[in-house]
Design a protein around this motif. Structure first.
Motif, PDB file in Angstrom:
ATOM      1  N   LEU A  97      -1.135  -3.276   3.569  1.00 62.78           N
ATOM      2  CA  LEU A  97      -2.090  -2.999   2.498  1.00 62.78           C
ATOM      3  C   LEU A  97      -1.377  -2.460   1.265  1.00 62.78           C
ATOM      4  O   LEU A  97      -1.675  -2.858   0.130  1.00 62.78           O
ATOM      5  CB  LEU A  97      -3.132  -1.992   2.987  1.00 62.78           C
ATOM      6  N   THR A  98      -0.421  -1.578   1.476  1.00 58.44           N
ATOM      7  CA  THR A  98       0.323  -0.986   0.363  1.00 58.44           C
ATOM      8  C   THR A  98       1.108  -2.041  -0.402  1.00 58.44           C
ATOM      9  O   THR A  98       1.254  -1.954  -1.630  1.00 58.44           O
ATOM     10  CB  THR A  98       1.277   0.108   0.881  1.00 58.44           C
ATOM     11  N   ARG A  99       1.617  -3.046   0.305  1.00 60.53           N
ATOM     12  CA  ARG A  99       2.370  -4.107  -0.357  1.00 60.53           C
ATOM     13  C   ARG A  99       1.467  -4.975  -1.242  1.00 60.53           C
ATOM     14  O   ARG A  99       1.925  -5.612  -2.174  1.00 60.53           O
ATOM     15  CB  ARG A  99       3.061  -5.006   0.679  1.00 60.53           C
ATOM     16  N   GLU A 100       0.175  -4.995  -0.916  1.00 62.17           N
ATOM     17  CA  GLU A 100      -0.749  -5.876  -1.635  1.00 62.17           C
ATOM     18  C   GLU A 100      -1.387  -5.207  -2.844  1.00 62.17           C
ATOM     19  O   GLU A 100      -1.877  -5.899  -3.742  1.00 62.17           O
ATOM     20  CB  GLU A 100      -1.862  -6.341  -0.682  1.00 62.17           C
ATOM     21  N   VAL A 101      -1.417  -3.882  -2.861  1.00 68.39           N
ATOM     22  CA  VAL A 101      -2.141  -3.150  -3.916  1.00 68.39           C
ATOM     23  C   VAL A 101      -1.143  -2.377  -4.769  1.00 68.39           C
ATOM     24  O   VAL A 101      -0.552  -1.387  -4.302  1.00 68.39           O
ATOM     25  CB  VAL A 101      -3.170  -2.183  -3.299  1.00 68.39           C
ATOM     26  N   PRO A 102      -0.924  -2.791  -6.026  1.00 65.53           N
ATOM     27  CA  PRO A 102       0.056  -2.104  -6.880  1.00 65.53           C
ATOM     28  C   PRO A 102      -0.195  -0.605  -7.016  1.00 65.53           C
ATOM     29  O   PRO A 102       0.744   0.190  -7.019  1.00 65.53           O
ATOM     30  CB  PRO A 102      -0.091  -2.823  -8.227  1.00 65.53           C
ATOM     31  N   GLY A 103      -1.460  -0.198  -7.107  1.00 62.40           N
ATOM     32  CA  GLY A 103      -1.761   1.217  -7.255  1.00 62.40           C
ATOM     33  C   GLY A 103      -1.322   2.029  -6.049  1.00 62.40           C
ATOM     34  O   GLY A 103      -0.887   3.175  -6.192  1.00 62.40           O
ATOM     35  N   LEU A 104      -1.423   1.425  -4.860  1.00 61.65           N
ATOM     36  CA  LEU A 104      -0.982   2.125  -3.654  1.00 61.65           C
ATOM     37  C   LEU A 104       0.537   2.209  -3.589  1.00 61.65           C
ATOM     38  O   LEU A 104       1.085   3.195  -3.092  1.00 61.65           O
ATOM     39  CB  LEU A 104      -1.525   1.423  -2.413  1.00 61.65           C
ATOM     40  N   ARG A 105       1.209   1.194  -4.069  1.00 66.87           N
ATOM     41  CA  ARG A 105       2.686   1.242  -4.107  1.00 66.87           C
ATOM     42  C   ARG A 105       3.145   2.377  -5.020  1.00 66.87           C
ATOM     43  O   ARG A 105       4.084   3.106  -4.702  1.00 66.87           O
ATOM     44  CB  ARG A 105       3.255  -0.094  -4.580  1.00 66.87           C
ATOM     45  N   THR A 106       2.481   2.500  -6.163  1.00 64.84           N
ATOM     46  CA  THR A 106       2.833   3.579  -7.088  1.00 64.84           C
ATOM     47  C   THR A 106       2.573   4.939  -6.450  1.00 64.84           C
ATOM     48  O   THR A 106       3.393   5.868  -6.559  1.00 64.84           O
ATOM     49  CB  THR A 106       2.006   3.454  -8.382  1.00 64.84           C
ATOM     50  N   TYR A 107       1.441   5.062  -5.766  1.00 65.00           N
ATOM     51  CA  TYR A 107       1.123   6.325  -5.100  1.00 65.00           C
ATOM     52  C   TYR A 107       2.153   6.626  -4.021  1.00 65.00           C
ATOM     53  O   TYR A 107       2.609   7.772  -3.877  1.00 65.00           O
ATOM     54  CB  TYR A 107      -0.272   6.245  -4.488  1.00 65.00           C
ATOM     55  N   GLU A 108       2.535   5.609  -3.250  1.00 62.76           N
ATOM     56  CA  GLU A 108       3.521   5.803  -2.183  1.00 62.76           C
ATOM     57  C   GLU A 108       4.845   6.291  -2.751  1.00 62.76           C
ATOM     58  O   GLU A 108       5.503   7.167  -2.170  1.00 62.76           O
ATOM     59  CB  GLU A 108       3.726   4.500  -1.421  1.00 62.76           C
ATOM     60  N   LEU A 109       5.256   5.748  -3.891  1.00 59.24           N
ATOM     61  CA  LEU A 109       6.498   6.187  -4.517  1.00 59.24           C
ATOM     62  C   LEU A 109       6.431   7.660  -4.909  1.00 59.24           C
ATOM     63  O   LEU A 109       7.425   8.382  -4.811  1.00 59.24           O
ATOM     64  CB  LEU A 109       6.796   5.321  -5.750  1.00 59.24           C
ATOM     65  N   SER A 110       5.260   8.106  -5.350  1.00 58.25           N
ATOM     66  CA  SER A 110       5.120   9.521  -5.719  1.00 58.25           C
ATOM     67  C   SER A 110       5.238  10.414  -4.487  1.00 58.25           C
ATOM     68  O   SER A 110       5.800  11.512  -4.563  1.00 58.25           O
ATOM     69  CB  SER A 110       3.783   9.761  -6.422  1.00 58.25           C
ATOM     70  N   VAL A 111       4.742   9.930  -3.340  1.00 60.19           N
ATOM     71  CA  VAL A 111       4.874  10.698  -2.101  1.00 60.19           C
ATOM     72  C   VAL A 111       6.333  10.758  -1.666  1.00 60.19           C
ATOM     73  O   VAL A 111       6.849  11.809  -1.278  1.00 60.19           O
ATOM     74  CB  VAL A 111       4.002  10.084  -0.987  1.00 60.19           C
ATOM     75  N   VAL A 112       7.008   9.614  -1.751  1.00 59.28           N
ATOM     76  CA  VAL A 112       8.424   9.559  -1.379  1.00 59.28           C
ATOM     77  C   VAL A 112       9.232  10.520  -2.240  1.00 59.28           C
ATOM     78  O   VAL A 112      10.131  11.220  -1.752  1.00 59.28           O
ATOM     79  CB  VAL A 112       8.957   8.117  -1.526  1.00 59.28           C
TER      80      VAL A 112
END
Length: 241
Positions: free
Chosen positions: A99-114
């Motif tokens: 799901l994260t790979r499909e949704v740009p907003g989630l990828r950005t959020y994941e990067l902030s968590v990382v």
């Protein structure tokens, strides 16, 4: 309640898509009010990653309880806490990864968590290295290397569908970090270069030797001369030759 909301949200994201799902949809599926949702999650994105806040707290406590020993090994062990979070529920972790790979907003959020994990590891390492030479720089570099290695191994496992032992890939990646950096945080096998000797202002400047059979053209130009003037002088010299 937190788990129920996260489960309801994720089911809807898979059924309808992330962008098409609203907070109202989530609370309706969970059977609670909007106030309950925002008590636990500031946004829809947070509901996709409901366990990272707890993991960040666990990592901080882990590092605080181990003030001694090899600092590089310690941050590698801290990174494995994140792996345990994903390995506890492989099916959910794989679905979330896709799901994260499909949704740009989630990828950005994941990067902030990382980045939050990386900043915590760097903070711990700065405390361990103290005021040593380049201590802050080494802390940032090692933290970034540990996070990159961990994520590389984790994503390899997720791309394989979460099958097999996730520790294999992550341990291999982190072992490479340990081989590159020794226990004190220095690059293994690296010696800092000796400072260059001051130039002798009276010595003539070294000039590259011309290869046999090559012509050498020397042009003297005034400081600040425009480039076109220098090129013109070179062309004139070549024509005369």
């Amino acid at each position: 309640m937190r788990e129920a909301l996260a489960e309801a949200a994720f089911q809807l994201f898979l059924e309808r898509g992330f962008e098409q799902t609203t907070v109202d949809d989530i609370v309706a599926r969970a059977g609670v009010g909007r106030r309950s949702f925002f008590r636990y999650f500031p946004s829809k994105e947070d509901a996709v990653f409901p366990d990272h806040e707890r993991c960040l707290a666990d990592m901080r406590a882990f590092l605080a309880s181990h003030p001694d020993g090899d600092p590089v090994s310690r941050v590698c062990d801290a990174a494995r806490l994140v792996l345990g979070l994903y390995a506890a529920n492989p099916e959910f972790s794989v679905q979330r990864y896709r799901l994260t790979r499909e949704v740009p907003g989630l990828r950005t959020y994941e990067l902030s968590v990382v980045r939050r994990y990386e900043a915590m590891l760097a903070e711990y390492l700065r405390g361990r290295f103290g005021a040593s030479r380049d201590g802050a720089l080494r802390a940032e570099m090692i933290a970034a290397a540990v996070v990159a290695a961990h994520n590389n191994g984790l994503r390899t496992w997720l791309r394989a569908g979460g099958t097999g032992d996730p520790n294999v890939e992550v341990d291999h990646a982190l072992e490479l970090v340990l081989r590159v950096w020794n226990g004190s945080g220095e690059l293994a096998g690296y010696a800092a270069p000796a400072p260059a000797a001051p130039a002798d202002a009276t010595a003539p400047a070294a000039r590259p030797e011309a290869a046999e059979g090559e012509d050498v053209v020397v042009v003297i130009a005034k400081r600040g001369a425009p480039l076109w003037r220098v090129v013109q002088q070179v062309e004139t010299a070549l024509d005369e030759d």
